[in-house]
Scaffold this motif. Structure first.
Motif, PDB file in Angstrom:
ATOM      1  N   GLY A 164      38.849  29.969  51.305  1.00 29.17           N
ATOM      2  CA  GLY A 164      39.187  31.144  52.087  1.00 29.17           C
ATOM      3  C   GLY A 164      39.408  32.370  51.209  1.00 29.17           C
ATOM      4  O   GLY A 164      39.676  32.275  50.004  1.00 29.17           O
ATOM      5  N   SER A 165      39.301  33.546  51.848  1.00 28.61           N
ATOM      6  CA  SER A 165      39.476  34.790  51.088  1.00 28.61           C
ATOM      7  C   SER A 165      40.891  34.919  50.558  1.00 28.61           C
ATOM      8  O   SER A 165      41.114  35.489  49.483  1.00 28.61           O
ATOM      9  N   ASP A 166      41.887  34.384  51.295  1.00 29.93           N
ATOM     10  CA  ASP A 166      43.265  34.462  50.815  1.00 29.93           C
ATOM     11  C   ASP A 166      43.432  33.713  49.501  1.00 29.93           C
ATOM     12  O   ASP A 166      44.122  34.182  48.586  1.00 29.93           O
ATOM     13  N   VAL A 167      42.791  32.572  49.403  1.00 33.03           N
ATOM     14  CA  VAL A 167      42.894  31.809  48.165  1.00 33.03           C
ATOM     15  C   VAL A 167      42.257  32.567  47.008  1.00 33.03           C
ATOM     16  O   VAL A 167      42.775  32.597  45.893  1.00 33.03           O
ATOM     17  N   VAL A 168      41.135  33.221  47.265  1.00 32.94           N
ATOM     18  CA  VAL A 168      40.463  33.993  46.212  1.00 32.94           C
ATOM     19  C   VAL A 168      41.331  35.153  45.754  1.00 32.94           C
ATOM     20  O   VAL A 168      41.458  35.436  44.554  1.00 32.94           O
ATOM     21  N   ALA A 171      44.249  33.863  43.693  1.00 34.66           N
ATOM     22  CA  ALA A 171      43.788  33.450  42.366  1.00 34.66           C
ATOM     23  C   ALA A 171      43.520  34.661  41.472  1.00 34.66           C
ATOM     24  O   ALA A 171      43.833  34.659  40.283  1.00 34.66           O
ATOM     25  N   SER A 172      42.963  35.733  42.052  1.00 36.80           N
ATOM     26  CA  SER A 172      42.698  36.940  41.266  1.00 36.80           C
ATOM     27  C   SER A 172      43.996  37.579  40.795  1.00 36.80           C
ATOM     28  O   SER A 172      44.111  38.022  39.641  1.00 36.80           O
ATOM     29  N   GLY A 178      48.543  36.976  34.571  1.00 35.22           N
ATOM     30  CA  GLY A 178      48.494  36.236  33.319  1.00 35.22           C
ATOM     31  C   GLY A 178      47.951  37.081  32.178  1.00 35.22           C
ATOM     32  O   GLY A 178      48.454  37.042  31.062  1.00 35.22           O
ATOM     33  N   ALA A 179      46.921  37.889  32.465  1.00 36.41           N
ATOM     34  CA  ALA A 179      46.356  38.740  31.420  1.00 36.41           C
ATOM     35  C   ALA A 179      47.359  39.797  30.969  1.00 36.41           C
ATOM     36  O   ALA A 179      47.502  40.082  29.778  1.00 36.41           O
ATOM     37  N   VAL A 180      48.085  40.406  31.951  1.00 40.94           N
ATOM     38  CA  VAL A 180      49.080  41.422  31.595  1.00 40.94           C
ATOM     39  C   VAL A 180      50.196  40.820  30.763  1.00 40.94           C
ATOM     40  O   VAL A 180      50.658  41.398  29.772  1.00 40.94           O
TER      41      VAL A 180
END
Length: 250
Positions: A164-168, A171-172, A178-180
């Motif tokens: 689903g789009s919510d999961v995407v 995850a984003s 995590g990158a920040v």
């Protein structure tokens, strides 16, 4: 003679005990000792469970149903073995593998073939002692043995699972956080290392400046010589000239 022994699949957990084309059987040790001699052989009869009642023991080896007739006759015989191999004193593997020969199916039935079983079954098996003049003893039929079913390729969905789009989105966001966080940790570590280096450089420079700073000392002015003195060789100071002594008497 009908022996009370019932063939069975080993109850212990064994690798490959039941597969899509084979199954394992316990070896019938000490079962035929009183019913077979050195020239007799022991066969394994394999039949579909619903066709085992119709199986008839062959009168001679020439009448043994081959593996290739299983689709039409619904039974066959295989694993021809000398009766001595099942004696109590024989050292043999503890299990037999039914259907383990993958290269004997095209030999035209000249020798007993132990080829792969074509379907999950179920199957029933029994051991049959054959002498020079035909059958001499047999065991009871086993309970039905059902093989594992191989997965059909048509039941496998080749399309990937769509999330689903919510999961995407979640995850984003987690990936961005995590990158920040990783960047912040790297910056803090770099700043701390840079400050430590600068502090070391500052201390070294101050020490160098303090070590090599000298006060201005004005050059010494030449002092007038005292009356009656004259310069001696360098480094020995001045001395007053002495009058010459009296001459020695002649």
């Amino acid at each position: 003679a009908l022996l009370p022994y019932v063939p069975r699949v080993p109850p212990a957990a064994l690798p490959g005990k039941l597969t899509a084309t084979t199954f394992a059987l316990e070896r019938p040790c000490c079962v035929f000792d009183r019913h077979a001699n050195a020239s007799d052989t022991v066969w394994l009869a394999v039949a579909f469970a619903n066709a085992s009642a119709a199986f008839r023991n062959p009168p001679s080896r020439a009448d043994v149903p081959p593996y290739e007739q299983l689709p039409t006759a619904h039974s066959y015989m295989t694993l021809e073995t000398a009766a001595a191999a099942y004696a109590c004193s024989a050292s043999s593997p503890a299990v037999l593998r039914v259907g383990g020969d993958t290269v004997c199916g095209g030999q035209g039935g000249r020798d007993p073939c132990n080829g792969p079983l074509p379907s999950p079954g179920p199957y029933r098996v029994k051991f049959l002692v054959m002498g020079c003049h035909g059958p001499k003893a047999e065991t009871r039929w086993s309970d039905p043995i059902l093989l594992r079913r191989a997965g059909s390729p048509s039941t496998i969905d080749p399309a990937p699972v769509r999330h689903g789009s919510d999961v995407v989105v979640i995850a984003s966001i987690l990936a961005s956080l995590g990158a920040v966080l990783a960047a912040a940790v790297l910056c803090a570590t770099g700043a701390e290392a840079w400050g430590s280096l600068c502090h070391q450089d500052s201390g070294t420079s101050t020490f160098a400046r303090r070590s090599y700073r000298t006060h201005h000392i004005p050059p010494a002015l030449p002092q007038p010589l005292p009356p009656g003195c004259r310069c001696s060789p360098p480094g020995l100071g001045c001395f007053a000239p002495r009058p010459p002594g009296p001459c020695p008497a002649k």
